[in-house]
Design an enzyme around this catalytic site. Structure first.
Site, PDB file in Angstrom:
ATOM      1  N   CYS A 150       0.857  -1.202   0.000  1.00  0.00           N
ATOM      2  CA  CYS A 150       0.000   0.000   0.000  1.00  0.00           C
ATOM      3  C   CYS A 150       0.889   1.247   0.000  1.00  0.00           C
ATOM      4  O   CYS A 150       0.906   2.033   0.953  1.00  0.00           O
ATOM      5  CB  CYS A 150      -0.949   0.008   1.191  1.00  0.00           C
ATOM      6  SG  CYS A 150      -1.886  -1.517   1.349  1.00  0.00           S
ATOM      7  N   ALA A 171       1.473   3.923  -2.428  1.00  0.00           N
ATOM      8  CA  ALA A 171       1.279   5.233  -3.093  1.00  0.00           C
ATOM      9  C   ALA A 171       0.668   6.266  -2.147  1.00  0.00           C
ATOM     10  O   ALA A 171      -0.136   5.893  -1.296  1.00  0.00           O
ATOM     11  CB  ALA A 171       0.367   5.040  -4.315  1.00  0.00           C
ATOM     12  N   PRO A 172       1.039   7.552  -2.303  1.00  0.00           N
ATOM     13  CA  PRO A 172       1.905   8.146  -3.329  1.00  0.00           C
ATOM     14  C   PRO A 172       3.401   8.008  -3.061  1.00  0.00           C
ATOM     15  O   PRO A 172       4.197   8.498  -3.846  1.00  0.00           O
ATOM     16  CB  PRO A 172       1.486   9.619  -3.311  1.00  0.00           C
ATOM     17  CG  PRO A 172       1.026   9.857  -1.901  1.00  0.00           C
ATOM     18  CD  PRO A 172       0.419   8.568  -1.439  1.00  0.00           C
ATOM     19  N   GLY A 173       3.799   7.379  -1.959  1.00  0.00           N
ATOM     20  CA  GLY A 173       5.191   6.971  -1.893  1.00  0.00           C
ATOM     21  C   GLY A 173       6.094   7.650  -0.881  1.00  0.00           C
ATOM     22  O   GLY A 173       7.304   7.429  -0.913  1.00  0.00           O
ATOM     23  N   LYS A 182       6.627   6.972   2.140  1.00  0.00           N
ATOM     24  CA  LYS A 182       7.364   5.988   2.950  1.00  0.00           C
ATOM     25  C   LYS A 182       8.312   5.177   2.071  1.00  0.00           C
ATOM     26  O   LYS A 182       9.383   4.775   2.519  1.00  0.00           O
ATOM     27  CB  LYS A 182       6.379   5.117   3.729  1.00  0.00           C
ATOM     28  CG  LYS A 182       5.541   5.979   4.676  1.00  0.00           C
ATOM     29  CD  LYS A 182       4.493   5.202   5.420  1.00  0.00           C
ATOM     30  CE  LYS A 182       3.576   6.141   6.186  1.00  0.00           C
ATOM     31  NZ  LYS A 182       2.632   6.904   5.311  1.00  0.00           N
ATOM     32  N   ASP A 221      -2.930  -6.170  -6.028  1.00  0.00           N
ATOM     33  CA  ASP A 221      -3.616  -6.238  -4.741  1.00  0.00           C
ATOM     34  C   ASP A 221      -2.632  -6.888  -3.770  1.00  0.00           C
ATOM     35  O   ASP A 221      -2.172  -8.006  -4.015  1.00  0.00           O
ATOM     36  CB  ASP A 221      -4.884  -7.085  -4.895  1.00  0.00           C
ATOM     37  CG  ASP A 221      -5.729  -7.086  -3.641  1.00  0.00           C
ATOM     38  OD1 ASP A 221      -5.169  -6.903  -2.530  1.00  0.00           O
ATOM     39  OD2 ASP A 221      -6.948  -7.282  -3.748  1.00  0.00           O
ATOM     40  N   ASP A 257       1.150   0.076   5.415  1.00  0.00           N
ATOM     41  CA  ASP A 257       0.477   1.364   5.672  1.00  0.00           C
ATOM     42  C   ASP A 257      -0.919   1.218   5.075  1.00  0.00           C
ATOM     43  O   ASP A 257      -1.181   1.623   3.955  1.00  0.00           O
ATOM     44  CB  ASP A 257       1.278   2.476   4.978  1.00  0.00           C
ATOM     45  CG  ASP A 257       0.797   3.867   5.353  1.00  0.00           C
ATOM     46  OD1 ASP A 257       0.153   4.016   6.406  1.00  0.00           O
ATOM     47  OD2 ASP A 257       1.067   4.804   4.582  1.00  0.00           O
ATOM     48  N   CYS A 312      -3.434   6.116   9.112  1.00  0.00           N
ATOM     49  CA  CYS A 312      -3.577   7.549   9.424  1.00  0.00           C
ATOM     50  C   CYS A 312      -5.009   7.787   9.899  1.00  0.00           C
ATOM     51  O   CYS A 312      -5.749   8.566   9.305  1.00  0.00           O
ATOM     52  CB  CYS A 312      -3.221   8.423   8.225  1.00  0.00           C
ATOM     53  SG  CYS A 312      -4.132   8.049   6.724  1.00  0.00           S
TER      54      CYS A 312
HETATM   55  C1  LIG Z   1      -2.719   5.253   3.266  1.00  0.00           C
HETATM   56  S1  LIG Z   1      -2.431   5.173   1.567  1.00  0.00           S
HETATM   57  C2  LIG Z   1      -0.732   4.803   1.547  1.00  0.00           C
HETATM   58  C3  LIG Z   1       0.178   5.995   1.713  1.00  0.00           C
HETATM   59  C4  LIG Z   1       1.620   5.653   1.385  1.00  0.00           C
HETATM   60  N1  LIG Z   1       2.115   4.540   2.155  1.00  0.00           N
HETATM   61  C5  LIG Z   1       2.559   6.826   1.564  1.00  0.00           C
HETATM   62  O1  LIG Z   1       3.274   6.907   2.554  1.00  0.00           O
HETATM   63  O2  LIG Z   1       2.612   7.695   0.679  1.00  0.00           O
HETATM   64  C6  LIG Z   1      -3.156   3.635   1.175  1.00  0.00           C
HETATM   65  C7  LIG Z   1      -2.849   3.088  -0.212  1.00  0.00           C
HETATM   66  O3  LIG Z   1      -3.327   1.733  -0.215  1.00  0.00           O
HETATM   67  C8  LIG Z   1      -3.666   1.399  -1.539  1.00  0.00           C
HETATM   68  N2  LIG Z   1      -4.465   0.157  -1.425  1.00  0.00           N
HETATM   69  C9  LIG Z   1      -5.734   0.015  -0.982  1.00  0.00           C
HETATM   70  N3  LIG Z   1      -6.085  -1.287  -0.964  1.00  0.00           N
HETATM   71  C10 LIG Z   1      -4.995  -1.980  -1.389  1.00  0.00           C
HETATM   72  C11 LIG Z   1      -4.715  -3.363  -1.592  1.00  0.00           C
HETATM   73  N4  LIG Z   1      -5.639  -4.295  -1.351  1.00  0.00           N
HETATM   74  N5  LIG Z   1      -3.497  -3.714  -2.053  1.00  0.00           N
HETATM   75  C12 LIG Z   1      -2.555  -2.772  -2.316  1.00  0.00           C
HETATM   76  N6  LIG Z   1      -2.762  -1.455  -2.148  1.00  0.00           N
HETATM   77  C13 LIG Z   1      -3.957  -1.063  -1.683  1.00  0.00           C
HETATM   78  C14 LIG Z   1      -4.362   2.633  -2.045  1.00  0.00           C
HETATM   79  O4  LIG Z   1      -4.328   2.675  -3.462  1.00  0.00           O
HETATM   80  C15 LIG Z   1      -3.535   3.753  -1.389  1.00  0.00           C
HETATM   81  O5  LIG Z   1      -2.560   4.208  -2.288  1.00  0.00           O
END
Ligand SMILES: C[S@@+](CC[C@H](N)C(=O)[O-])C[C@H]1O[C@@H](n2cnc3c(N)ncnc32)[C@H](O)[C@@H]1O
Length: 413
Positions: free
Chosen positions: A227, A229-231, A233, A274, A290, A343
């Protein structure tokens, strides 16, 4: 032009569009007006209940939604932003006239009401924008009524701009926070700041920078950022020299990770998948999870969130968070470590998820944080770290996060 843009954004929020979704809606305006429109719309949303309380004192009939937005904008500009009454009232009257026949009819009322508002006393004593019930009740139950009020006040104050620097980087004019993040107060154009083009830092709230510090990545470790994006971490992990695989379900959001990595001259393997189906091709040392969440810890930055959500999506998020935790733990070799982060202000997405994971996974333990710059009161009974918008009140607050470092029993214990 910026005011008309702000009204358009506010109408979009009432139609269910977030401010971020509407990023392209004002592209006909010069960039400075686009930025001001965004700031004005966010300010209105942050103070809507207070503005409505002032307006109610001077109107005899409830205005239509577009006229109400014109009034709120003018009230917030004058009473919160210190805008000069003459210019603000004139602009509000022209904006009302531009709303068609009904606007023409309402313009006299808008003029009369705002002239009285200009002399209104007591704005600072009005209670801050309340959180919606679905959020306020669990927040007050978890942290107490005083904390709920302090969190609401922090939401009203908005958020400064925080940057995470590469090692050894400083930015002129920025405060250095105890946890190592840099903080800039007041409006700033990110792309004009020194070090943007050279990728010396990236925008990341001080609290959002803590999960990776808690994971403590070391050079050449193989780390999965599930998880991603946007990156923000991913950049921290890559900057520490780890071999990072960044997984996100959204290819569009993953493109932002690629752009951020390119600007900062860092690299990571990017996988659009996923996370529940993804498996590493070689053993991992650590995982950062995250997880997707209610994002209720970010209302300072996203004041539109309470207007767009009703809390009905939270049970589904809690379910996917638990499944992500179980899958991530299955990818971790014995002795591996994982940081789970959200968050969110809701204990059901944070503290309770970790307690439930410990019950489901014998041998899993929480490693209590000892992070430089954090405060002992942020440590939770289960050994996680809880930040809230009302933390660091004298420094400008921080986003609400929960994070815990989990250790899977194995090699050496
Ligand atoms: C809280 S944001 C992450 C923020 C990111 N870690 C950062 O520090 O910039 C949650 C992310 O989880 C992704 N997401 C949601 N369900 C997911 C899944 N089943 N597998 C992978 N990514 C997922 C979303 O697209 C979103 O980008």
């Amino acid at each position: 032009m910026a005011r008309a843009g702000a009204l358009r954004l506010l109408a979009g929020v009432r139609d269910g569009l977030s401010l971020a979704d509407q990023a392209g809606a004002l592209k006909a305006l010069p960039p400075a007006d686009q930025a001001r429109a965004g700031r004005l719309a966010a300010d209105v949303l942050r103070h809507q209940a207070r503005a409505d309380a002032v307006i109610r004192a001077y109107v005899s009939r409830k205005p239509s939604p577009p006229v109400a937005d014109v009034l709120r904008l003018a009230v917030v500009e004058m009473l919160d932003g210190g805008g000069a009454p003459h210019g603000v009232v004139d602009a509000a009257v022209s904006l009302t006239r531009s709303l068609g026949k009904k606007g023409q009819a309402a313009s006299g009322m808008v003029n009369a009401v705002l002239r009285k508002v200009a002399g209104h006393k007591g704005w600072a004593d009005l209670p801050p924008q309340p959180m919606p019930h679905w959020l306020r009740e669990p927040v007050a139950a978890a942290y107490g009524e005083d904390a709920a009020r302090a969190i609401e006040a922090a939401h009203g104050a908005g958020a400064p701009l925080d940057l995470t620097p590469k090692p050894g980087v400083s930015v002129e004019g920025a405060d250095v926070l105890p946890t190592g993040s840099l903080r800039i107060h007041g409006p700033a154009q990110v792309s004009a700041l020194p070090g943007f083009a050279t990728g010396d830092w990236w925008v990341q709230d001080a609290a959002a920078a803590l999960p990776v510090r808690l994971l403590d990545p070391r050079p050449d470790e193989r780390i999965a950022d599930l998880c991603a994006a946007p990156g923000g971490k991913t950049l921290q992990l890559a900057s520490a020299g780890a071999q990072v695989t960044a997984v996100d379900i959204s290819p569009a959001r993953l493109r932002r990770v690629a752009e951020n990595l390119r600007r900062c001259k860092l690299s990571a393997e990017l996988v659009a998948a996923d996370a529940l189906d993804w498996r590493p091709t070689a053993p991992l040392d650590a995982i950062l999870l995250d997880a997707p969440c209610s994002a209720t810890g970010t209302i300072r930055r996203h004041p539109d969130l309470p207007f767009l959500r009703d809390g009905s999506g939270i049970p589904a998020l809690i379910d996917v968070q638990a499944r992500l935790i179980d899958h991530a733990l299955s990818l971790l070799p014995p002795g591996g470590r994982m940081v789970y982060a959200v968050c969110s202000l809701l204990p059901d997405e944070g503290e309770a998820q970790v307690a439930a994971a410990l019950a489901r996974h014998p041998g899993l333990v929480v490693e209590t944080p000892d992070l430089p710059g954090t405060e002992p009161s942020w440590i939770t009974p289960e050994g996680g770290l809880r930040t809230r918008p009302d933390c660091w009140p004298g420094r400008g607050g921080m986003d609400g996060f929960f994070m815990a470092r989990l250790h899977k029993a194995g090699r050496g214990g």
